[in-house]
Design an enzyme around this catalytic site. Structure first.
Site, PDB file in Angstrom:
ATOM      1  N   GLY A  10       8.286   3.421   9.846  1.00  0.00           N
ATOM      2  CA  GLY A  10       7.347   4.331   9.177  1.00  0.00           C
ATOM      3  C   GLY A  10       6.380   4.933  10.179  1.00  0.00           C
ATOM      4  CB  ALA A  11       6.055   8.001  11.916  1.00  0.00           C
ATOM      5  CG  ASN A  37       8.714   8.779   9.663  1.00  0.00           C
ATOM      6  OD1 ASN A  37       8.215   7.977   8.875  1.00  0.00           O
ATOM      7  ND2 ASN A  37       8.499  10.076   9.578  1.00  0.00           N
ATOM      8  CB  VAL A  81      13.736   1.596   6.434  1.00  0.00           C
ATOM      9  CG1 VAL A  81      13.917   0.089   6.337  1.00  0.00           C
ATOM     10  CG2 VAL A  81      13.121   2.014   7.760  1.00  0.00           C
ATOM     11  CD  GLU A 170      -9.771  13.225  -1.941  1.00  0.00           C
ATOM     12  OE1 GLU A 170      -8.634  12.862  -1.602  1.00  0.00           O
ATOM     13  OE2 GLU A 170     -10.724  13.317  -1.138  1.00  0.00           O
TER      14      GLU A 170
HETATM   15  P1  FAD Z   1       1.602   6.488   5.006  1.00  0.00           P
HETATM   16  O1  FAD Z   1       0.563   7.146   5.810  1.00  0.00           O
HETATM   17  O2  FAD Z   1       1.811   6.968   3.626  1.00  0.00           O
HETATM   18  O3  FAD Z   1       2.977   6.583   5.824  1.00  0.00           O
HETATM   19  C1  FAD Z   1       4.183   6.003   5.448  1.00  0.00           C
HETATM   20  C2  FAD Z   1       5.277   6.631   6.299  1.00  0.00           C
HETATM   21  O4  FAD Z   1       6.491   5.919   6.106  1.00  0.00           O
HETATM   22  C3  FAD Z   1       5.559   8.087   5.946  1.00  0.00           C
HETATM   23  O5  FAD Z   1       5.585   8.860   7.114  1.00  0.00           O
HETATM   24  C4  FAD Z   1       6.933   8.042   5.280  1.00  0.00           C
HETATM   25  O6  FAD Z   1       7.691   9.225   5.500  1.00  0.00           O
HETATM   26  C5  FAD Z   1       7.567   6.844   5.957  1.00  0.00           C
HETATM   27  N1  FAD Z   1       8.589   6.190   5.134  1.00  0.00           N
HETATM   28  C6  FAD Z   1       8.476   5.768   3.859  1.00  0.00           C
HETATM   29  N2  FAD Z   1       9.603   5.201   3.441  1.00  0.00           N
HETATM   30  C7  FAD Z   1      10.466   5.251   4.486  1.00  0.00           C
HETATM   31  C8  FAD Z   1      11.805   4.783   4.672  1.00  0.00           C
HETATM   32  N3  FAD Z   1      12.489   4.161   3.715  1.00  0.00           N
HETATM   33  N4  FAD Z   1      12.377   4.997   5.880  1.00  0.00           N
HETATM   34  C9  FAD Z   1      11.704   5.620   6.873  1.00  0.00           C
HETATM   35  N5  FAD Z   1      10.450   6.058   6.750  1.00  0.00           N
HETATM   36  C10 FAD Z   1       9.829   5.873   5.572  1.00  0.00           C
HETATM   37  N6  FAD Z   1      -7.425   6.977   2.461  1.00  0.00           N
HETATM   38  C11 FAD Z   1      -8.594   7.080   3.143  1.00  0.00           C
HETATM   39  O7  FAD Z   1      -8.949   6.165   3.884  1.00  0.00           O
HETATM   40  N7  FAD Z   1      -9.386   8.185   3.044  1.00  0.00           N
HETATM   41  C12 FAD Z   1      -9.038   9.236   2.281  1.00  0.00           C
HETATM   42  O8  FAD Z   1      -9.778  10.215   2.209  1.00  0.00           O
HETATM   43  C13 FAD Z   1      -7.829   9.191   1.560  1.00  0.00           C
HETATM   44  N8  FAD Z   1      -7.418  10.242   0.831  1.00  0.00           N
HETATM   45  C14 FAD Z   1      -6.202  10.205   0.201  1.00  0.00           C
HETATM   46  C15 FAD Z   1      -5.797  11.336  -0.486  1.00  0.00           C
HETATM   47  C16 FAD Z   1      -4.574  11.360  -1.120  1.00  0.00           C
HETATM   48  C17 FAD Z   1      -4.138  12.602  -1.849  1.00  0.00           C
HETATM   49  C18 FAD Z   1      -3.742  10.199  -1.084  1.00  0.00           C
HETATM   50  C19 FAD Z   1      -2.397  10.214  -1.771  1.00  0.00           C
HETATM   51  C20 FAD Z   1      -4.151   9.063  -0.401  1.00  0.00           C
HETATM   52  C21 FAD Z   1      -5.387   9.058   0.260  1.00  0.00           C
HETATM   53  N9  FAD Z   1      -5.835   7.939   0.981  1.00  0.00           N
HETATM   54  C22 FAD Z   1      -7.025   8.005   1.664  1.00  0.00           C
HETATM   55  C23 FAD Z   1      -4.994   6.739   1.104  1.00  0.00           C
HETATM   56  C24 FAD Z   1      -4.155   6.809   2.403  1.00  0.00           C
HETATM   57  O9  FAD Z   1      -3.441   8.031   2.455  1.00  0.00           O
HETATM   58  C25 FAD Z   1      -3.176   5.655   2.542  1.00  0.00           C
HETATM   59  O10 FAD Z   1      -3.841   4.438   2.368  1.00  0.00           O
HETATM   60  C26 FAD Z   1      -2.514   5.699   3.935  1.00  0.00           C
HETATM   61  O11 FAD Z   1      -1.722   6.851   4.049  1.00  0.00           O
HETATM   62  C27 FAD Z   1      -1.677   4.457   4.202  1.00  0.00           C
HETATM   63  O12 FAD Z   1      -1.090   4.562   5.471  1.00  0.00           O
HETATM   64  P2  FAD Z   1       0.359   3.959   5.741  1.00  0.00           P
HETATM   65  O13 FAD Z   1       0.604   4.076   7.194  1.00  0.00           O
HETATM   66  O14 FAD Z   1       0.482   2.619   5.109  1.00  0.00           O
HETATM   67  O15 FAD Z   1       1.342   4.906   4.909  1.00  0.00           O
HETATM   68  P1  NAD Z   2      -6.474   4.180  -7.844  1.00  0.00           P
HETATM   69  O1  NAD Z   2      -5.835   2.892  -8.199  1.00  0.00           O
HETATM   70  O2  NAD Z   2      -7.663   4.177  -7.004  1.00  0.00           O
HETATM   71  O3  NAD Z   2      -6.826   4.995  -9.191  1.00  0.00           O
HETATM   72  C1  NAD Z   2      -5.922   5.098 -10.261  1.00  0.00           C
HETATM   73  C2  NAD Z   2      -6.673   5.426 -11.548  1.00  0.00           C
HETATM   74  O4  NAD Z   2      -5.738   5.578 -12.616  1.00  0.00           O
HETATM   75  C3  NAD Z   2      -7.649   4.335 -11.971  1.00  0.00           C
HETATM   76  O5  NAD Z   2      -8.902   4.905 -12.239  1.00  0.00           O
HETATM   77  C4  NAD Z   2      -6.995   3.748 -13.219  1.00  0.00           C
HETATM   78  O6  NAD Z   2      -7.959   3.263 -14.157  1.00  0.00           O
HETATM   79  C5  NAD Z   2      -6.242   4.945 -13.771  1.00  0.00           C
HETATM   80  N1  NAD Z   2      -5.116   4.573 -14.637  1.00  0.00           N
HETATM   81  C6  NAD Z   2      -4.258   3.526 -14.505  1.00  0.00           C
HETATM   82  N2  NAD Z   2      -3.349   3.521 -15.486  1.00  0.00           N
HETATM   83  C7  NAD Z   2      -3.619   4.585 -16.281  1.00  0.00           C
HETATM   84  C8  NAD Z   2      -3.020   5.102 -17.462  1.00  0.00           C
HETATM   85  N3  NAD Z   2      -1.956   4.535 -18.021  1.00  0.00           N
HETATM   86  N4  NAD Z   2      -3.563   6.225 -18.013  1.00  0.00           N
HETATM   87  C9  NAD Z   2      -4.643   6.831 -17.458  1.00  0.00           C
HETATM   88  N5  NAD Z   2      -5.243   6.359 -16.338  1.00  0.00           N
HETATM   89  C10 NAD Z   2      -4.746   5.261 -15.745  1.00  0.00           C
HETATM   90  O7  NAD Z   2      -5.289   5.046  -7.178  1.00  0.00           O
HETATM   91  P2  NAD Z   2      -5.317   6.391  -6.324  1.00  0.00           P
HETATM   92  O8  NAD Z   2      -6.379   7.308  -6.794  1.00  0.00           O
HETATM   93  O9  NAD Z   2      -3.915   6.856  -6.293  1.00  0.00           O
HETATM   94  O10 NAD Z   2      -5.703   5.905  -4.878  1.00  0.00           O
HETATM   95  C11 NAD Z   2      -4.817   5.062  -4.132  1.00  0.00           C
HETATM   96  C12 NAD Z   2      -5.558   4.485  -2.933  1.00  0.00           C
HETATM   97  O11 NAD Z   2      -5.868   5.535  -2.016  1.00  0.00           O
HETATM   98  C13 NAD Z   2      -6.874   3.845  -3.311  1.00  0.00           C
HETATM   99  O12 NAD Z   2      -7.062   2.724  -2.519  1.00  0.00           O
HETATM  100  C14 NAD Z   2      -7.899   4.898  -2.981  1.00  0.00           C
HETATM  101  O13 NAD Z   2      -9.146   4.326  -2.625  1.00  0.00           O
HETATM  102  C15 NAD Z   2      -7.268   5.599  -1.798  1.00  0.00           C
HETATM  103  N6  NAD Z   2      -7.727   7.008  -1.766  1.00  0.00           N
HETATM  104  C16 NAD Z   2      -8.898   7.272  -1.130  1.00  0.00           C
HETATM  105  C17 NAD Z   2      -9.387   8.555  -1.121  1.00  0.00           C
HETATM  106  C18 NAD Z   2     -10.672   8.856  -0.403  1.00  0.00           C
HETATM  107  O14 NAD Z   2     -11.255   7.979   0.193  1.00  0.00           O
HETATM  108  N7  NAD Z   2     -11.155  10.080  -0.411  1.00  0.00           N
HETATM  109  C19 NAD Z   2      -8.674   9.580  -1.745  1.00  0.00           C
HETATM  110  C20 NAD Z   2      -7.477   9.272  -2.399  1.00  0.00           C
HETATM  111  C21 NAD Z   2      -7.019   7.963  -2.404  1.00  0.00           C
END
Ligand code: FAD
Ligand code: NAD
Length: 401
Positions: A10-11, A37, A81, A170
């Site tokens: 995973g990258a 990846n 993977v 967001e």
């Molecule tokens: P990821 O960064 O998701 O990377 C996983 C990688 O594995 C990907 O490149 C994927 O292509 C690869 N992969 C997956 N399956 C396979 C496979 N089978 N084979 C090969 N490669 C594979 N966190 C914060 O701290 N601050 C934020 O502001 C924030 N905002 C977010 C906003 C959104 C919209 C979302 C969805 C999440 C946000 N998060 C935020 C949470 C954060 O994105 C994740 O916690 C973080 O990306 C985790 O990093 P990771 O390396 O575990 O996985």
């Molecule tokens: P989350 O678990 O933080 O939020 C999911 C929400 O869905 C909760 O409020 C929950 O009560 C609600 N929910 C659950 N089941 C439901 C149902 N059946 N019907 C309606 N609502 C329901 O998940 P996320 O927002 O996907 O975030 C995932 C992770 O990524 C978290 O750890 C979060 O902190 C992180 N993240 C961080 C940021 C940031 O820091 N800016 C942005 C995005 C995600």
């Protein structure tokens, strides 16, 4: 002498940063390092709500892996993977297999559906470049379709976002910024469009600072978002969402953001998991597997102050990559003393679309433009840690205000 083999799966934030740190510390001189990846690019998961709504082009959120990693030093394999055979120290890929001495698992997350019927079949999710490109195209197609119908079906312009956690909020923020532009482009009155943010808990962003939550909800409501709080979704069907209170919302666009679980590959490979995540030891290794490190969304770590898991974030994944790469370096140098991972949580900042955001950094509350600028600085800082100033200039968010 045979060099130890290190395989990183995973990258994402975790895997990419581990590879980059190992390269910078010259670990490739003493070990054969391979990064695997699915795609030949790395994307920033934390930015994906923007291309999903169409407020940022997806190319801004991704970069070719070999533009950051020197593939003469770290071998890159573009493949998926399939399974980890931990007892044979082997990884099965779609198109091959790899042996390892030390493995790093950073495969990220999958949407949590809680077994709710119809989610996988009928809802979109925000999890990769491919998944968000589809959302953006679909939204635009809905706008384009509307005027084409003789009898207007309002569900074409109804958007349901399931879950008002940070991802849901967001995304709704970006969507509510994009809608007026789409209305203009497709000659549609704003009132025709409905956006629902549906949340099971008694508040949006449950557990987050109440004042900031109120600020966010007021702002989003002022842009026409309707919240349905305290309203769990119990089923998703083709074109409709069924709520626990008996109501149903007809919508041709349902985006599922009710949380995540760790990659299913981990539980399918026989690791003991909680919501798909492995509770790792202090040095980030899997219990009873001295040769397997697990980081990012696949790893579960407990906040001992409150005895609950830390929410999975990029912030933690990046910090874990530092500890993980230090520990791998130590192991290949024959050391046995490993570093313990201690998260250093700087805060949380969430964007709300446009130049709006909310944040809590230390005990400081941030609102509006200043929060939005801090959010961009956080995004740029990551690019800086990964690829220095050139990467910031190429991919960064340079218009802070
Ligand atoms: P990821 O960064 O998701 O990377 C996983 C990688 O594995 C990907 O490149 C994927 O292509 C690869 N992969 C997956 N399956 C396979 C496979 N089978 N084979 C090969 N490669 C594979 N966190 C914060 O701290 N601050 C934020 O502001 C924030 N905002 C977010 C906003 C959104 C919209 C979302 C969805 C999440 C946000 N998060 C935020 C949470 C954060 O994105 C994740 O916690 C973080 O990306 C985790 O990093 P990771 O390396 O575990 O996985
Ligand atoms: P989350 O678990 O933080 O939020 C999911 C929400 O869905 C909760 O409020 C929950 O009560 C609600 N929910 C659950 N089941 C439901 C149902 N059946 N019907 C309606 N609502 C329901 O998940 P996320 O927002 O996907 O975030 C995932 C992770 O990524 C978290 O750890 C979060 O902190 C992180 N993240 C961080 C940021 C940031 O820091 N800016 C942005 C995005 C995600």
């Amino acid at each position: 002498e045979k060099k130890p083999k290190i395989v990183i799966l995973g990258a994402g934030y975790g895997g990419m940063m581990t590879a980059s740190r190992l390269q910078k510390s010259n670990a490739h001189r003493d070990a054969d390092i391979t990064l695997v990846n699915k795609h030949n690019y790395h994307y920033q998961t934390t930015w994906l709500h923007e291309p999903a709504a169409g407020t940022l082009h997806h190319d801004k959120t991704r970069m070719k892996i070999d533009s950051v990693i020197d593939t003469n030093k770290i071998q890159f394999i573009k493949d998926s993977v399939v399974e980890i055979k931990k007892d044979e120290k082997k990884v099965i890929l779609e198109k091959g297999e790899l042996d390892y001495d030390y493995l790093v698992i950073g495969l990220g997350s999958e949407p949590e559906t809680f077994g709710i019927p119809g989610v996988t079949e009928n809802a979109f999710s925000i999890r990769s470049v491919n998944s968000v490109r589809l959302i953006r195209e679909h939204i635009e197609y809905m706008f384009a379709s509307y005027n084409k119908q003789d009898e207007k079906h309002e569900d074409v312009l109804t958007f349901v976002v399931a879950g008002a956690g940070f991802t849901g909020i967001e995304f709704v923020g970006e969507l509510s910024e994009r809608i007026p532009e789409l209305c203009k482009e497709y000659d549609i009155a704003r009132e025709k469009v409905k956006v629902y943010s549906v949340e099971a808990a008694p508040s949006a962003l449950p557990g987050f600072d109440e004042e900031l939550v109120e600020y966010a909800m007021n702002l989003l409501e002022s842009r026409g978002v309707e919240f349905k709080i305290n309203t769990p979704i119990k089923e998703v069907q083709d074109g409709r969402v069924l709520l626990a209170d008996g109501e149903e919302i007809k919508a041709q666009t349902i985006v599922w953001t009710t949380g995540i679980r760790g990659s299913s590959i981990i539980e399918n490979s026989g690791f003991e998991t909680m919501r798909g995540r492995v509770k790792v030891d202090k040095d980030l290794r899997a219990p009873d597997h001295d040769d397997v490190f697990i980081i990012g969304d696949c790893a579960l770590i407990i906040n001992e102050e409150i005895n609950r898991p830390y929410p999975p974030t990029a912030q933690i994944a990046i910090q874990q990559a530092y500890t993980c790469s230090n520990n791998i370096k130590a192991l290949i140098e024959g050391k046995t003393e490993l570093e313990e991972f201690k998260p250093d949580i700087k805060g949380t900042v969430a964007s709300l679309g446009g130049k709006e955001a909310i944040g809590l950094v230390g005990d400081r509350k941030l609102y509006g433009n200043s929060a939005s600028a801090v959010k961009k600085l956080i995004d740029n800082r990551y690019l800086f840690l990964l690829g220095g100033m050139p990467l910031v200039l190429k991919k960064g968010k340079l218009n802070l205000f």
